[in-house]
Write a protein that holds these residues in place. Sequence first.
Motif, mmCIF file in Angstrom:
data_model
loop_
_atom_site.group_PDB
_atom_site.id
_atom_site.type_symbol
_atom_site.label_atom_id
_atom_site.label_comp_id
_atom_site.label_asym_id
_atom_site.label_seq_id
_atom_site.Cartn_x
_atom_site.Cartn_y
_atom_site.Cartn_z
ATOM 1 N N UNK A 113 0.863 -1.187 0.000
ATOM 2 C CA UNK A 113 0.000 0.000 0.000
ATOM 3 C C UNK A 113 0.892 1.227 0.000
ATOM 4 N N UNK A 114 0.771 2.032 -1.034
ATOM 5 C CA UNK A 114 1.624 3.226 -1.115
ATOM 6 C C UNK A 114 0.804 4.467 -1.418
ATOM 7 N N UNK A 115 1.326 5.593 -0.968
ATOM 8 C CA UNK A 115 0.816 6.887 -1.418
ATOM 9 C C UNK A 115 2.021 7.675 -1.910
ATOM 10 N N UNK A 116 1.992 8.049 -3.186
ATOM 11 C CA UNK A 116 3.077 8.835 -3.776
ATOM 12 C C UNK A 116 2.555 10.253 -3.992
ATOM 13 N N UNK A 117 3.265 11.226 -3.444
ATOM 14 C CA UNK A 117 2.820 12.619 -3.543
ATOM 15 C C UNK A 117 3.890 13.425 -4.265
ATOM 16 N N UNK A 118 3.490 14.127 -5.311
ATOM 17 C CA UNK A 118 4.467 14.906 -6.076
ATOM 18 C C UNK A 118 3.934 16.293 -6.329
ATOM 19 N N UNK A 119 4.846 17.247 -6.447
ATOM 20 C CA UNK A 119 4.475 18.592 -6.879
ATOM 21 C C UNK A 119 5.447 19.028 -7.963
ATOM 22 N N UNK A 120 4.916 19.577 -9.045
ATOM 23 C CA UNK A 120 5.748 20.099 -10.131
ATOM 24 C C UNK A 120 6.685 19.049 -10.695
ATOM 25 N N UNK A 121 7.963 19.447 -10.837
ATOM 26 C CA UNK A 121 8.962 18.538 -11.410
ATOM 27 C C UNK A 121 9.293 17.379 -10.477
ATOM 28 N N UNK A 122 8.815 17.461 -9.233
ATOM 29 C CA UNK A 122 9.000 16.351 -8.292
ATOM 30 C C UNK A 122 8.293 15.090 -8.735
ATOM 31 N N UNK A 123 7.544 15.197 -9.818
ATOM 32 C CA UNK A 123 6.843 14.008 -10.311
ATOM 33 C C UNK A 123 7.792 13.050 -11.046
ATOM 34 N N UNK A 124 9.000 13.504 -11.351
ATOM 35 C CA UNK A 124 9.864 12.647 -12.186
ATOM 36 C C UNK A 124 10.231 11.327 -11.497
ATOM 37 N N UNK A 125 10.686 11.324 -10.231
ATOM 38 C CA UNK A 125 10.942 10.011 -9.614
ATOM 39 C C UNK A 125 9.644 9.255 -9.337
ATOM 40 N N UNK A 126 8.568 9.994 -9.136
ATOM 41 C CA UNK A 126 7.285 9.343 -8.840
ATOM 42 C C UNK A 126 6.797 8.558 -10.058
ATOM 43 N N UNK A 127 6.907 9.151 -11.246
ATOM 44 C CA UNK A 127 6.495 8.403 -12.437
ATOM 45 C C UNK A 127 7.423 7.203 -12.660
ATOM 46 N N UNK A 128 8.716 7.407 -12.418
ATOM 47 C CA UNK A 128 9.653 6.291 -12.570
ATOM 48 C C UNK A 128 9.227 5.122 -11.675
ATOM 49 N N UNK A 129 8.879 5.441 -10.433
ATOM 50 C CA UNK A 129 8.488 4.371 -9.490
ATOM 51 C C UNK A 129 7.109 3.817 -9.825
ATOM 52 N N UNK A 130 6.204 4.690 -10.316
ATOM 53 C CA UNK A 130 4.845 4.209 -10.628
ATOM 54 C C UNK A 130 4.891 3.135 -11.714
ATOM 55 N N UNK A 131 5.714 3.371 -12.731
ATOM 56 C CA UNK A 131 5.852 2.347 -13.791
ATOM 57 C C UNK A 131 6.458 1.073 -13.217
ATOM 58 N N UNK A 132 7.485 1.252 -12.369
ATOM 59 C CA UNK A 132 8.173 0.092 -11.790
ATOM 60 C C UNK A 132 7.188 -0.738 -10.973
ATOM 61 N N UNK A 133 6.358 -0.061 -10.191
ATOM 62 C CA UNK A 133 5.378 -0.767 -9.357
ATOM 63 C C UNK A 133 4.367 -1.506 -10.240
ATOM 64 N N UNK A 134 3.927 -0.886 -11.332
ATOM 65 C CA UNK A 134 2.948 -1.538 -12.213
ATOM 66 C C UNK A 134 3.527 -2.836 -12.767
#
Length: 322
Positions: A113-134
């Motif tokens: 169970x995760x919650x990933x929170x990003x703002x602005x360009x901070x989304x770059x590692x979040x998208x990297x991890x979101x794909x990895x998790x999928x």
Amino acid sequence: MTMPTPQYPWRMQVHHIRQETPDVWTLSLLCHDAYPYRAGQYALVSIRDSADTLRAYTLSSTPGVSEFITLTVRRIDDGAGSEWLTRDVKRGDYLWLSDAQGEFTCDDKPADKLLLLAAGCGVTPVMSMRRWLAKNRPDADVQVIFSVRSPQDVIFADEWRNYPVTMVAENNATHGFVAGRLSLAILESVPDLAARTVMTCGPAPYMAWVEENVKQLGVTRFYKEKFFTPVAKAATSGLKFTRLQPAKEFYAPVGTTLLEALESNTVPVNAACRAGVCGSCKTQVLSGEYTVTSTMTLTAEEQKQGYVLACSCHPQGDLVLA
Ligand code: FES
């Protein structure tokens, strides 16, 4: 640079460049060798092929998923790195990258169970991890909240259609966006919040707000990207720093690093890793008392001459700098 160096062993060729938003571009790079990295990590990039000027950028691609290594870069006015990468670098050019670095990764954290929170360009590692998790944790319950200034600032807009995400737009919120800023009400609407591993990346004040509020709501597993360091206000008393060339005197409170003292007084200094690893903040101290926590990239001769890594140098008294 035409040859690899220990700091920049990876030469990568720009395959294509895509504009994500009015001020953000993604550079897709071809690496002819297998480049080891983990989702959410960053690399140091040599700017204008200089061994001395480097900047840290998140690797926005995902190992085992993305076809290219990608860097997603916001153009900052007068930003030496981002101006060059988003204006001057063209298809076919080569970039030099360091090994991947950083601990802001999800592959070693509880990920059911995760919650990933990003703002602005901070989304770059979040998208990297979101794909990895999928790909690697397909059964994980992953919630994402992404805050932007306005709908046109959504980075990876097309790709977000593949994942559940709550978009929050401060201005001009249209259909599909929550209007305003991240709020307590939005956090409280996340199912099982306290049971989640929470990871956040964005400007320092945003991450501080997230940390304070999710912890108050019972979250015990919290991680933030430490890459974005707030710059303190210049002090008017405390330790005195005298720089000889060009001449300048400035102050910083006891307990700050030399790097913080320089940055808070807008004295030009390169910094990337902030952890005594990359060597970019090398500075010469001519006199004064200090301790160091890393000398990793310095030769014995340089240390004898007073060179320090400013991020790892802790002044114990007034210092004179070259
Ligand atoms: S910023 Fe990397 S060694 Fe100081």
